[in-house]
Scaffold this motif. Structure first.
Motif, PDB file in Angstrom:
ATOM      1  N   TYR A  62     -18.311  21.057 -26.987  1.00 40.67           N
ATOM      2  CA  TYR A  62     -19.689  21.501 -26.798  1.00 40.67           C
ATOM      3  C   TYR A  62     -20.618  20.298 -26.756  1.00 40.67           C
ATOM      4  O   TYR A  62     -20.294  19.215 -27.234  1.00 40.67           O
ATOM      5  CB  TYR A  62     -20.125  22.478 -27.896  1.00 40.67           C
ATOM      6  CG  TYR A  62     -20.097  21.938 -29.309  1.00 40.67           C
ATOM      7  CD1 TYR A  62     -21.133  21.143 -29.812  1.00 40.67           C
ATOM      8  CD2 TYR A  62     -19.041  22.243 -30.161  1.00 40.67           C
ATOM      9  CE1 TYR A  62     -21.110  20.668 -31.109  1.00 40.67           C
ATOM     10  CE2 TYR A  62     -19.010  21.772 -31.469  1.00 40.67           C
ATOM     11  CZ  TYR A  62     -20.048  20.988 -31.939  1.00 40.67           C
ATOM     12  OH  TYR A  62     -20.019  20.508 -33.220  1.00 40.67           O
ATOM     13  N   PHE A 342     -23.977  29.133 -23.061  1.00 45.71           N
ATOM     14  CA  PHE A 342     -25.201  28.418 -23.405  1.00 45.71           C
ATOM     15  C   PHE A 342     -26.048  29.292 -24.314  1.00 45.71           C
ATOM     16  O   PHE A 342     -26.557  30.335 -23.883  1.00 45.71           O
ATOM     17  CB  PHE A 342     -25.986  28.044 -22.148  1.00 45.71           C
ATOM     18  CG  PHE A 342     -27.249  27.261 -22.432  1.00 45.71           C
ATOM     19  CD1 PHE A 342     -27.294  26.309 -23.435  1.00 45.71           C
ATOM     20  CD2 PHE A 342     -28.388  27.478 -21.681  1.00 45.71           C
ATOM     21  CE1 PHE A 342     -28.445  25.582 -23.694  1.00 45.71           C
ATOM     22  CE2 PHE A 342     -29.555  26.760 -21.915  1.00 45.71           C
ATOM     23  CZ  PHE A 342     -29.578  25.811 -22.928  1.00 45.71           C
ATOM     24  N   ARG A 382     -24.313  24.096 -25.534  1.00 47.08           N
ATOM     25  CA  ARG A 382     -23.475  24.463 -24.377  1.00 47.08           C
ATOM     26  C   ARG A 382     -22.026  24.268 -24.781  1.00 47.08           C
ATOM     27  O   ARG A 382     -21.566  23.156 -25.025  1.00 47.08           O
ATOM     28  CB  ARG A 382     -23.814  23.579 -23.181  1.00 47.08           C
ATOM     29  CG  ARG A 382     -22.794  23.629 -22.035  1.00 47.08           C
ATOM     30  CD  ARG A 382     -22.744  25.001 -21.360  1.00 47.08           C
ATOM     31  NE  ARG A 382     -21.999  24.964 -20.116  1.00 47.08           N
ATOM     32  CZ  ARG A 382     -20.797  25.484 -19.935  1.00 47.08           C
ATOM     33  NH1 ARG A 382     -20.158  26.075 -20.955  1.00 47.08           N
ATOM     34  NH2 ARG A 382     -20.209  25.428 -18.769  1.00 47.08           N
TER      35      ARG A 382
END
Length: 384
Positions: A62, A342, A382
């Motif tokens: 991430y 997201f 994300r």
């Protein structure tokens, strides 16, 4: 020799030469078929076979950005201070992190052979330290590369760097960002652990551990952790117990998870530990009777909360916690998934810290001191 004979002879010569050249022509081999990556669905989504092997690999991670205000991410209720000049940081806390994860899996005659790694790259606003001396408890503190996990597991046996099962096996409190305002464990350690599945919903773990930092073992005797869990469709009951070999203390936690509905899940977790040998005013970590497996104040602590999913994109998370030293905390957030992968989370945190002991290297609080603080944080993440 007439013209007709000359032409016929020339044609025959050309045919002979052409045949010879055809016989000597180089044959071009057919191109090898391309070896495309093959999907491996044995261990879940995202795995593929490493070409030429029977090992399945998954790559993920991430990218995260945190921005916070107020007295958040603190230890023992003290404000975060600047290492260089000791002043309080009263502006934004900011941290950007890229985390790279890898998983592998392969079937062998001794069971599944697995590995997991997680490397974190951080960029914070300052090099900060908290009153407890724990730079990792503040979201803006990290400015380094951290090999957070690196372990190998064959069947039920796991070795390497991992989070202690004292935290990982029982669970990490609620789905809030600041879930350790009242701390429930310390994570990283080298382990030799064995996980077993007893069937009918029962599972367990036994772990020998090195500890970390000031709580690294100081002899050949390791810290010891054991845990048992029963899991059903309705939820789970889990218990863990730990022995701190440095201080010869024992701590444990019990947790209940309940799936009330498809939208609502609740949990409550309680901890209790001895601290007869833990108070050490020369050690910032243990100055208040806190240890590797009992990082809360006093003998007992409790955490509770839950998650309510309004829809597939929006969830509300809440956690309340308290300990024996009259420290209390409350955290609540709304997590909204803008598009798959997201998520933006906005959180508000409150804490009230009861008292502190004098004589520590990182504070000058007295038992009469009271402290209330409020903070907030917004996280953009994300995941892939």
């Amino acid at each position: 020799m007439n013209i007709k004979s000359l032409l016929l002879g020339s044609a025959a010569a050309l045919i002979a030469v052409s045949g010879a050249r055809a016989a000597d022509a180089v044959t071009v081999a057919e191109p090898e078929p391309a070896e495309y990556v093959k999907i491996c669905d044995v261990y879940g989504a995202g795995y593929f076979y490493i070409p030429g092997t029977e090992t399945c690999l998954r790559i993920g991670g991430y990218v995260r950005y945190d921005a916070g205000v107020g007295d958040i991410g603190t230890f023992d209720g003290a404000k975060t201070t600047d290492v260089q000049d000791g002043s309080e940081n009263s502006t934004w806390f900011k941290n950007t992190r890229f985390t790279l994860k890898t998983w592998t899996g392969q079937e062998t005659e001794l069971g599944t052979l697995k590995t997991y790694t997680e490397t974190r790259f951080n960029f914070g606003v300052k090099n900060l330290v908290t009153a407890g001396g724990d730079v990792d408890s503040n979201p803006a503190a990290n400015k380094a590369v951290d090999l957070h996990f690196a372990w190998i597991q064959l069947g039920g046996l796991r070795v390497g760097k991992d989070e202690t099962p004292y935290d990982q096996f029982i669970g990490y409190a609620g789905n809030v960002i600041q879930d350790t305002i009242i701390p429930y464990g310390i994570k990283d350690t080298n382990v030799v652990s064995y996980y077993f599945d007893a069937g009918s919903g029962f599972s367990g773990v036994v772990s020998l551990e090195e500890g970390s930092g000031a709580n690294t073992i100081d002899s050949y005797v390791p810290h010891v952790v054991g845990g048992l869990k029963y899991k059903g469709d309705w939820g789970a009951v889990t218990g863990v117990v730990a022995y701190d070999s440095n201080y010869e203390e024992v701590a444990g936690k019990v947790r209940l998870d309940v799936n009330v509905t498809k939208e609502l899940t609740l949990f409550v977790m309680g901890g209790y530990g001895t601290d007869d040998n833990l108070s050490d005013p020369t050690n910032a970590v243990n100055a208040h009777g806190r240890g590797f497996y009992k990082p809360w104040g006093g003998n007992w602590a409790v955490w509770g909360g839950g998650t309510y999913k309004f829809n597939e994109k929006t969830a509300f998370n809440l956690q309340a916690s308290a300990d024996d030293d009259k420290n209390y905390a409350l955290a609540a957030n709304v997590a909204y998934t803008i598009v798959p992968g997201f998520t933006v989370t906005t959180e508000v945190d409150w804490d009230h810290f009861g008292h502190f002991d004098d004589g520590t290297p990182f504070g000058n609080f007295t038992k009469a001191d009271k402290k209330d603080s409020v903070g907030g944080i917004v996280r953009f993440q994300r995941s892939f």
